[in-house]
Design a protein around this motif. Structure first.
Motif, PDB file in Angstrom:
ATOM      1  N   LEU A  55      40.088  39.940  47.798  1.00  0.00           N
ATOM      2  CA  LEU A  55      40.871  39.346  46.695  1.00  0.00           C
ATOM      3  C   LEU A  55      40.296  40.238  45.378  1.00  0.00           C
ATOM      4  O   LEU A  55      41.140  40.853  44.651  1.00  0.00           O
ATOM      5  CB  LEU A  55      40.718  37.926  46.505  1.00  0.00           C
ATOM      6  N   ILE A  56      39.037  40.411  45.147  1.00  0.00           N
ATOM      7  CA  ILE A  56      38.512  40.878  44.081  1.00  0.00           C
ATOM      8  C   ILE A  56      38.910  42.703  44.162  1.00  0.00           C
ATOM      9  O   ILE A  56      39.148  42.847  42.997  1.00  0.00           O
ATOM     10  CB  ILE A  56      36.826  40.804  44.068  1.00  0.00           C
ATOM     11  N   ARG A  57      38.839  43.189  45.280  1.00  0.00           N
ATOM     12  CA  ARG A  57      39.256  44.545  45.326  1.00  0.00           C
ATOM     13  C   ARG A  57      40.664  44.736  44.967  1.00  0.00           C
ATOM     14  O   ARG A  57      41.107  45.588  44.126  1.00  0.00           O
ATOM     15  CB  ARG A  57      39.056  45.120  46.814  1.00  0.00           C
ATOM     16  N   ARG A  58      41.747  43.910  45.256  1.00  0.00           N
ATOM     17  CA  ARG A  58      43.105  44.031  45.115  1.00  0.00           C
ATOM     18  C   ARG A  58      43.399  43.648  43.656  1.00  0.00           C
ATOM     19  O   ARG A  58      44.176  44.320  42.932  1.00  0.00           O
ATOM     20  CB  ARG A  58      43.920  42.882  45.841  1.00  0.00           C
ATOM     21  N   LEU A  59      42.766  42.633  43.101  1.00  0.00           N
ATOM     22  CA  LEU A  59      42.906  42.342  41.485  1.00  0.00           C
ATOM     23  C   LEU A  59      42.409  43.591  40.711  1.00  0.00           C
ATOM     24  O   LEU A  59      42.987  43.820  39.622  1.00  0.00           O
ATOM     25  CB  LEU A  59      42.177  41.039  41.103  1.00  0.00           C
ATOM     26  N   LYS A  60      41.288  44.050  41.064  1.00  0.00           N
ATOM     27  CA  LYS A  60      40.684  45.534  40.295  1.00  0.00           C
ATOM     28  C   LYS A  60      41.740  46.448  40.362  1.00  0.00           C
ATOM     29  O   LYS A  60      42.106  47.338  39.393  1.00  0.00           O
ATOM     30  CB  LYS A  60      39.390  45.868  40.940  1.00  0.00           C
ATOM     31  N   ASN A  61      42.397  46.610  41.626  1.00  0.00           N
ATOM     32  CA  ASN A  61      43.301  47.716  41.523  1.00  0.00           C
ATOM     33  C   ASN A  61      44.579  47.306  41.055  1.00  0.00           C
ATOM     34  O   ASN A  61      45.262  48.392  40.382  1.00  0.00           O
ATOM     35  CB  ASN A  61      43.684  47.900  43.266  1.00  0.00           C
ATOM     36  N   THR A  62      44.818  46.151  40.840  1.00  0.00           N
ATOM     37  CA  THR A  62      46.267  45.912  40.139  1.00  0.00           C
ATOM     38  C   THR A  62      45.951  46.200  38.525  1.00  0.00           C
ATOM     39  O   THR A  62      46.829  46.963  38.077  1.00  0.00           O
ATOM     40  CB  THR A  62      46.276  44.332  39.893  1.00  0.00           C
ATOM     41  N   CYS A  63      44.664  46.079  38.006  1.00  0.00           N
ATOM     42  CA  CYS A  63      44.407  46.492  36.903  1.00  0.00           C
ATOM     43  C   CYS A  63      44.430  48.078  36.447  1.00  0.00           C
ATOM     44  O   CYS A  63      44.710  48.648  35.560  1.00  0.00           O
ATOM     45  CB  CYS A  63      42.906  45.912  36.145  1.00  0.00           C
ATOM     46  N   ALA A  64      43.926  48.655  37.734  1.00  0.00           N
ATOM     47  CA  ALA A  64      43.489  50.071  37.687  1.00  0.00           C
ATOM     48  C   ALA A  64      45.144  50.749  37.823  1.00  0.00           C
ATOM     49  O   ALA A  64      45.332  52.121  37.630  1.00  0.00           O
ATOM     50  CB  ALA A  64      42.840  50.534  38.785  1.00  0.00           C
ATOM     51  N   THR A  65      46.081  50.218  38.167  1.00  0.00           N
ATOM     52  CA  THR A  65      47.289  50.755  38.260  1.00  0.00           C
ATOM     53  C   THR A  65      48.461  50.194  37.405  1.00  0.00           C
ATOM     54  O   THR A  65      49.664  50.344  37.705  1.00  0.00           O
ATOM     55  CB  THR A  65      47.713  50.483  39.816  1.00  0.00           C
ATOM     56  N   GLY A  66      47.934  49.686  36.304  1.00  0.00           N
ATOM     57  CA  GLY A  66      48.788  49.531  35.238  1.00  0.00           C
ATOM     58  C   GLY A  66      49.408  47.961  35.238  1.00  0.00           C
ATOM     59  O   GLY A  66      50.170  47.572  34.342  1.00  0.00           O
ATOM     60  N   GLY A  67      48.864  47.143  36.087  1.00  0.00           N
ATOM     61  CA  GLY A  67      49.442  45.669  36.218  1.00  0.00           C
ATOM     62  C   GLY A  67      48.562  44.901  35.392  1.00  0.00           C
ATOM     63  O   GLY A  67      47.500  45.472  34.534  1.00  0.00           O
ATOM     64  N   VAL A  68      48.752  43.351  35.559  1.00  0.00           N
ATOM     65  CA  VAL A  68      47.879  42.569  34.502  1.00  0.00           C
ATOM     66  C   VAL A  68      47.220  41.585  35.504  1.00  0.00           C
ATOM     67  O   VAL A  68      47.922  41.032  36.428  1.00  0.00           O
ATOM     68  CB  VAL A  68      48.967  42.148  33.452  1.00  0.00           C
ATOM     69  N   VAL A  69      46.143  41.094  35.204  1.00  0.00           N
ATOM     70  CA  VAL A  69      45.360  39.762  35.754  1.00  0.00           C
ATOM     71  C   VAL A  69      45.449  38.618  34.723  1.00  0.00           C
ATOM     72  O   VAL A  69      44.463  39.142  33.550  1.00  0.00           O
ATOM     73  CB  VAL A  69      44.193  40.273  36.562  1.00  0.00           C
ATOM     74  N   LEU A  70      45.906  37.753  35.018  1.00  0.00           N
ATOM     75  CA  LEU A  70      45.935  36.405  33.828  1.00  0.00           C
ATOM     76  C   LEU A  70      44.770  35.428  34.380  1.00  0.00           C
ATOM     77  O   LEU A  70      44.816  35.130  35.492  1.00  0.00           O
ATOM     78  CB  LEU A  70      47.055  35.821  33.478  1.00  0.00           C
ATOM     79  N   GLY A  71      43.883  34.745  33.836  1.00  0.00           N
ATOM     80  CA  GLY A  71      43.069  33.809  34.190  1.00  0.00           C
ATOM     81  C   GLY A  71      43.102  32.589  33.243  1.00  0.00           C
ATOM     82  O   GLY A  71      43.398  32.685  31.868  1.00  0.00           O
ATOM     83  N   ALA A  72      43.279  31.306  33.779  1.00  0.00           N
ATOM     84  CA  ALA A  72      42.957  30.202  33.022  1.00  0.00           C
ATOM     85  C   ALA A  72      41.784  29.447  33.220  1.00  0.00           C
ATOM     86  O   ALA A  72      41.478  29.188  34.254  1.00  0.00           O
ATOM     87  CB  ALA A  72      44.443  29.280  33.774  1.00  0.00           C
ATOM     88  N   PHE A  73      41.429  29.212  31.961  1.00  0.00           N
ATOM     89  CA  PHE A  73      40.208  28.819  32.005  1.00  0.00           C
ATOM     90  C   PHE A  73      40.034  27.253  31.398  1.00  0.00           C
ATOM     91  O   PHE A  73      40.721  26.970  30.409  1.00  0.00           O
ATOM     92  CB  PHE A  73      39.072  29.397  31.158  1.00  0.00           C
ATOM     93  N   ILE A  74      39.235  26.269  31.922  1.00  0.00           N
ATOM     94  CA  ILE A  74      38.864  25.067  31.201  1.00  0.00           C
ATOM     95  C   ILE A  74      37.403  25.102  30.996  1.00  0.00           C
ATOM     96  O   ILE A  74      36.630  25.232  32.151  1.00  0.00           O
ATOM     97  CB  ILE A  74      39.235  23.864  32.310  1.00  0.00           C
ATOM     98  N   GLY A  75      36.888  24.979  29.954  1.00  0.00           N
ATOM     99  CA  GLY A  75      35.822  25.497  29.496  1.00  0.00           C
ATOM    100  C   GLY A  75      35.358  26.913  29.876  1.00  0.00           C
ATOM    101  O   GLY A  75      35.988  27.794  29.672  1.00  0.00           O
ATOM    102  N   ASP A  76      34.451  26.994  30.633  1.00  0.00           N
ATOM    103  CA  ASP A  76      33.805  28.429  31.290  1.00  0.00           C
ATOM    104  C   ASP A  76      34.397  28.696  32.446  1.00  0.00           C
ATOM    105  O   ASP A  76      34.042  29.709  33.143  1.00  0.00           O
ATOM    106  CB  ASP A  76      32.377  28.682  30.884  1.00  0.00           C
ATOM    107  N   GLY A  77      34.975  27.679  33.119  1.00  0.00           N
ATOM    108  CA  GLY A  77      35.371  27.888  34.739  1.00  0.00           C
ATOM    109  C   GLY A  77      36.848  28.357  34.907  1.00  0.00           C
ATOM    110  O   GLY A  77      37.813  27.818  34.127  1.00  0.00           O
ATOM    111  N   LEU A  78      37.060  29.367  35.887  1.00  0.00           N
ATOM    112  CA  LEU A  78      38.294  29.927  36.071  1.00  0.00           C
ATOM    113  C   LEU A  78      39.016  28.764  36.789  1.00  0.00           C
ATOM    114  O   LEU A  78      38.629  28.513  38.252  1.00  0.00           O
ATOM    115  CB  LEU A  78      38.255  31.024  36.926  1.00  0.00           C
ATOM    116  N   LYS A  79      40.186  28.234  36.540  1.00  0.00           N
ATOM    117  CA  LYS A  79      40.960  27.098  37.118  1.00  0.00           C
ATOM    118  C   LYS A  79      42.315  27.614  37.564  1.00  0.00           C
ATOM    119  O   LYS A  79      42.852  26.847  38.499  1.00  0.00           O
ATOM    120  CB  LYS A  79      41.002  25.822  36.348  1.00  0.00           C
ATOM    121  N   GLY A  80      42.730  28.871  37.521  1.00  0.00           N
ATOM    122  CA  GLY A  80      43.873  29.706  37.922  1.00  0.00           C
ATOM    123  C   GLY A  80      44.180  30.853  37.616  1.00  0.00           C
ATOM    124  O   GLY A  80      43.307  31.526  36.732  1.00  0.00           O
ATOM    125  N   PHE A  81      44.681  31.613  38.181  1.00  0.00           N
ATOM    126  CA  PHE A  81      44.934  32.806  38.031  1.00  0.00           C
ATOM    127  C   PHE A  81      46.033  33.603  38.559  1.00  0.00           C
ATOM    128  O   PHE A  81      46.855  32.919  39.539  1.00  0.00           O
ATOM    129  CB  PHE A  81      43.403  33.721  38.504  1.00  0.00           C
TER     130      PHE A  81
END
Length: 228
Positions: A55-81
């Motif tokens: 998953l981490i490899r794919r998300l990094k590749n998304t960023c590297a190829t012009g895409g976007v990764v969105l993260g939803a945080f509650i406090g400091d914790g990631l609760k959706g993406f």
């Protein structure tokens, strides 16, 4: 709760420390003999360490190829993406793919998935895409969510062949612009009313609501909380 674009440097195993993938599946929407049917397919979806690595490899590749990764945080914790690929797809390259959309098990049913979807769709529309493609999990819960978001089965032959068990779906991105236009119309009406009633006193107008962060969606005025 905060939804924001993630940088490549943020995408690591530690980012998912508070994220719970686990999902119990009882029934799925399955394609049989050219028709969609509901079948009992009990299982539990979860990720092992190898899945997080991929998953981490794919998300990094998304960023590297012009895409976007969105993260939803509650406090400091990631609760959706959510992730939208930057490379067009489909027979006529009119789609961008929503390749990931997940909400942590402890935060499901609270509207977080809908907010992520809307942000992802708005981003894709801003890139000039006409449609958003989503290879959706076949569980009845996920399918209900997709239909609530106005996704429908895609007929593009280049995309229907890509999903083995998932359901290939699409979203018309022109709906994003229609929604924004309607929100602007509603806001203009409120402003004109205020100006007509108290033009001598009116110094400024502050809008509080999701229109302020460009994610307006739904019925006119439904996401405008306060105008004062």
């Amino acid at each position: 709760m905060e939804i924001r674009i993630l940088s490549v440097g943020e995408i690591s195993r530690a980012l998912f420390g508070d994220f719970i993938r686990r999902q119990r599946v009882d029934e799925c929407r399955c394609l049989e003999n050219g028709a969609w049917v509901i079948r009992s397919v009990p299982s539990v979806e979860d990720w092992k360490e190898a899945d997080y690595t991929a998953l981490i490899r794919r998300l990094k590749n998304t960023c590297a190829t012009g895409g976007v990764v969105l993260g939803a945080f509650i406090g400091d914790g990631l609760k959706g993406f959510a992730a939208v690929e930057g490379i067009p797809c489909g027979a006529d390259d009119e789609y961008l793919e929503l390749s990931h959309l997940y909400v942590s098990a402890d935060c499901r049913g609270q509207g977080l998935g809908a907010m992520l979807f809307r942000r992802a769709a708005n981003w894709a529309a801003g890139q000039g895409a006409k449609k958003l493609y989503f290879s959706a999990h076949p569980s009845v819960e996920t399918q209900a969510f997709c239909h609530a978001m106005n996704l429908h089965d895609t007929a593009d032959p280049a995309l229907t062949k890509t999903a083995e068990h998932d359901v290939p779906m699409e979203f018309e991105l022109e709906n994003c612009q229609k929604s924004k236009d309607r929100a602007t119309e509603v806001l203009r009406h409120h402003l004109n009313s205020l100006q007509a009633r108290c033009s001598d006193l009116l110094a400024s107008v502050v809008l509080v609501g999701s229109l302020a962060d460009d994610s307006y969606f739904g019925n006119a005025g439904s996401d405008i909380d306060v105008i004062h």
